[in-house]
Design a protein around this motif. Structure first.
Motif, PDB file in Angstrom:
ATOM      1  N   SER A 235      -5.808   0.396  -0.846  1.00 12.61           N
ATOM      2  CA  SER A 235      -5.740   0.719   0.871  1.00 12.61           C
ATOM      3  C   SER A 235      -6.562  -0.424   1.545  1.00 12.61           C
ATOM      4  O   SER A 235      -6.278  -0.572   2.712  1.00 12.61           O
ATOM      5  CB  SER A 235      -6.253   2.180   0.916  1.00 12.61           C
ATOM      6  OG  SER A 235      -7.530   2.283   0.284  1.00 12.61           O
ATOM      7  N   ASN A 236      -7.754  -0.749   0.865  1.00 11.13           N
ATOM      8  CA  ASN A 236      -8.717  -1.709   1.665  1.00 11.13           C
ATOM      9  C   ASN A 236      -8.335  -3.088   1.325  1.00 11.13           C
ATOM     10  O   ASN A 236      -8.958  -4.189   1.875  1.00 11.13           O
ATOM     11  CB  ASN A 236     -10.038  -1.459   1.309  1.00 11.13           C
ATOM     12  CG  ASN A 236     -10.208  -1.643  -0.219  1.00 11.13           C
ATOM     13  OD1 ASN A 236      -9.403  -1.783  -1.043  1.00 11.13           O
ATOM     14  ND2 ASN A 236     -11.658  -1.824  -0.497  1.00 11.13           N
TER      15      ASN A 236
ATOM     16  N   ARG B 175       0.902  -1.192   0.111  1.00  6.49           N
ATOM     17  CA  ARG B 175       0.079   0.075  -0.050  1.00  6.49           C
ATOM     18  C   ARG B 175       0.842   1.082   0.131  1.00  6.49           C
ATOM     19  O   ARG B 175       1.827   1.196   0.892  1.00  6.49           O
ATOM     20  CB  ARG B 175      -0.987  -0.007   1.375  1.00  6.49           C
ATOM     21  CG  ARG B 175      -1.945  -0.951   1.366  1.00  6.49           C
ATOM     22  CD  ARG B 175      -2.630  -0.906   2.733  1.00  6.49           C
ATOM     23  NE  ARG B 175      -3.365  -1.880   2.984  1.00  6.49           N
ATOM     24  CZ  ARG B 175      -3.975  -2.461   4.286  1.00  6.49           C
ATOM     25  NH1 ARG B 175      -3.242  -1.813   5.302  1.00  6.49           N
ATOM     26  NH2 ARG B 175      -4.671  -3.257   4.156  1.00  6.49           N
TER      27      ARG B 175
ATOM     28  N   GLU C 147     -15.199  -2.768  -2.151  1.00  9.91           N
ATOM     29  CA  GLU C 147     -15.444  -3.630  -1.083  1.00  9.91           C
ATOM     30  C   GLU C 147     -14.240  -3.828  -0.354  1.00  9.91           C
ATOM     31  O   GLU C 147     -13.212  -3.965  -0.970  1.00  9.91           O
ATOM     32  CB  GLU C 147     -16.160  -4.846  -1.176  1.00  9.91           C
ATOM     33  CG  GLU C 147     -17.596  -4.853  -1.660  1.00  9.91           C
ATOM     34  CD  GLU C 147     -18.378  -6.172  -1.875  1.00  9.91           C
ATOM     35  OE1 GLU C 147     -17.840  -7.254  -1.171  1.00  9.91           O
ATOM     36  OE2 GLU C 147     -19.117  -6.247  -2.819  1.00  9.91           O
ATOM     37  N   ALA C 148     -14.141  -4.172   1.064  1.00  5.28           N
ATOM     38  CA  ALA C 148     -12.927  -4.431   1.916  1.00  5.28           C
ATOM     39  C   ALA C 148     -12.352  -5.810   1.528  1.00  5.28           C
ATOM     40  O   ALA C 148     -13.316  -6.951   1.184  1.00  5.28           O
ATOM     41  CB  ALA C 148     -13.348  -4.511   3.365  1.00  5.28           C
TER      42      ALA C 148
ATOM     43  N   GLY D  25     -11.518  -0.680  -4.567  1.00  2.26           N
ATOM     44  CA  GLY D  25     -12.031   0.235  -3.477  1.00  2.26           C
ATOM     45  C   GLY D  25     -13.550  -0.159  -3.293  1.00  2.26           C
ATOM     46  O   GLY D  25     -14.089   0.692  -2.185  1.00  2.26           O
TER      47      GLY D  25
END
Lengths: 331, 331
Positions: A239-240, A158, B272-273, B270
């Motif tokens: 990032s997720n 990330r 969903e986690a 981005g």
């Protein structure tokens, strides 16, 4: 064993994490090593482990006054080399963030100072001690995949929002040395071979305002015995994503394949049908190993020679990418 | 639509598999294309689908006598080009095993004959139609990972015991064109970019008596827009691995990462986690698409231009590996 710590930009946590396991080690001094940084994390980390280090603005003064046996060097990346040299000249063992130098000149200075000192030296190739990596390496060393012919590696991080020093080549050193060096170390360690050539490429595109920081890089190595290896490096992990990093290693041998992915180890060879999940475990840790080695115990997993060589290969790969040409690693 | 089939060294099964879906296609002739091979698989495959093709020793005679609309070219690798040229000169559409030529001279001859013919041309880049590959490509094309910046690919095969023609460069063409071309096609298709440079390496070591056959290869590409791509290729997949091949694709974009591994598709972006498994499905198939295109339907996934370009890139990558230097793809 008296320990000083200089700087907190990288993996000084390797030292802090191991302090509870090292009752004979005493943290006698800490310094941020640069007015740009605060030594808060060092002070708090040491205190949490029951130490009350003296705090110094000038790390050289700390080394002179506290006369430590060993120093953890984790200051600004472009000053690793200077800090190593200052320590070796004072006869101090050094545990240093990798890569230990950002230029070939600095690397020569480190190597010379180290060899003259007769002291111990290890880079923070801490991912050798990662449970899955260590288990996979143990499998390779056992001969379970035969002779290693090909090693593919990946480091995907990330990006987040990185401090200013990441945005300039002079203070960051480049993504190939900073991130790629982990992968190059796996290649050297798993193959047991010396690098012969490197062809690398990198790009700052899509670095979301991070200046000189390369968001993507690829490296292709040849090693002795016609062994091939690759490293895929990027800062584009979303990032997720479930973890900060997506580390992968795949060693392909004459009798099998071992792969590290998602923190797990997977083996295919002639012993059993199909792909098998193997236990991922490492009962060692990097600074404890280094402290033990200094105290006359068995060698840790990271030697001074490997530490120097890794920095050298990282700089040659960077040169290859900067100049868009194949670079020899044997000259 | 009259169909002839020449040769059975590669993926002629793409045609046989689709025959039941193509009631308007009639297999009017088959030929092994070379006295070295028997046309048994072609005859039996066609009969199984309800066709009674005439069998020819000389494929040129077959083309002249049966006057097919389309021919499947899958003869000796070094004769793909000749067979394509013979077909185009007779005004026949061509569905050809990839790569369509083993030398740049042959490739020019194919390209010229194709362009002069005004006929349809598609290479057997059948892995575009693999359920996981197609699903991943659809995700990329939907914009779900943003702009593609990096593509890592892998082709790992079991070696087994291969026939003699695999053991000589002149009749095999090299592992980079034969196996690697699949991976290069994914790179072109997923990135939508043109290749700019290639640095490749390969080795015949550990090929278990297979002569010239390279058991390992690595390729590093740059594409327009500073996009990077890699291909890791080997024949060292153990014989008891769960599948013949271990195909992987990882496309890293500015907004996410999609990966094909183990026949599954995995996406992180981005929306969903975490990493999500995505459905792997493709409701198209390569020869049906090509036959439909010839009949005036929508274009299949593989164009003649892409077919030529893939062969060209494969030969440039091979040249890079043979000569140990970076080769430009734009000259």
């Amino acid at each position: 064993m008296k320990l000083c710590m200089v700087g907190c930009r990288g993996h000084f946590g390797y030292v802090l994490n191991d302090l509870p396991l090292l009752p004979n080690v005493s943290v006698v001094g800490v310094s941020a090593g640069t007015p740009e940084d605060k030594p808060t994390a060092l002070i708090e980390g040491a205190r949490k482990a029951g130490h009350e280090p003296e705090v110094f603005d000038d790390y050289r003064e700390m080394l002179d006054r506290q006369r430590p046996d060993v120093v953890c060097v984790d200051g600004p990346y472009e000053r690793h080399a200077e800090m190593c040299v200052e320590a070796f000249r004072r006869g101090i063992h050094v545990f240093c963030e990798k890569p230990v130098a950002l230029t070939m000149e600095d690397l020569s200075a480190v190597e010379n100072a180290w060899r003259e000192s007769g002291r111990q030296f290890a880079g923070m190739m801490g991912l050798r001690y990662d449970p899955a990596v260590y288990a996979a390496w143990t499998i390779v060393k056992s001969g379970a995949i035969g002779d290693v012919r090909l090693v593919d590696t990946r480091k995907s991080y990330r990006l987040g929002e990185r401090p200013g020093f990441y945005r300039k080549r002079a203070t960051y050193g480049g993504t190939i040395p900073w991130v790629g060096s982990h992968a190059f170390d796996w290649i050297a360690w798993f193959s047991g071979r010396r690098f012969q050539t490197v062809c690398a490429r990198h790009s700052t595109a899509a670095n979301r305002g991070h200046g000189d920081l390369e968001a993507t890089a690829l490296c292709l190595f040849t090693l002795e015995g016609d062994v091939l290896a690759s490293a895929s490096i990027d800062y584009l992990r979303p990032s997720n994503a479930p973890t900060h990093g997506d580390d992968r290693i795949r060693a392909v041998g004459t009798r099998g394949v071992v792969e590290v992915r998602g923190g797990s180890v997977h083996l295919i060879n002639g012993e059993e049908a199909g792909e098998r999940a193997m236990p991922a475990a490492c009962d060692r840790s990097i600074f404890r190993d280094f402290a033990g080695q200094i105290a006359g115990g068995p060698a840790g997993l990271v030697s001074g020679e490997e530490t120097i060589e890794l920095a050298r290969i990282s700089l040659l790969a960077l040169r290859s990418a900067d100049e868009g040409r194949i670079v020899s690693c044997t000259a």
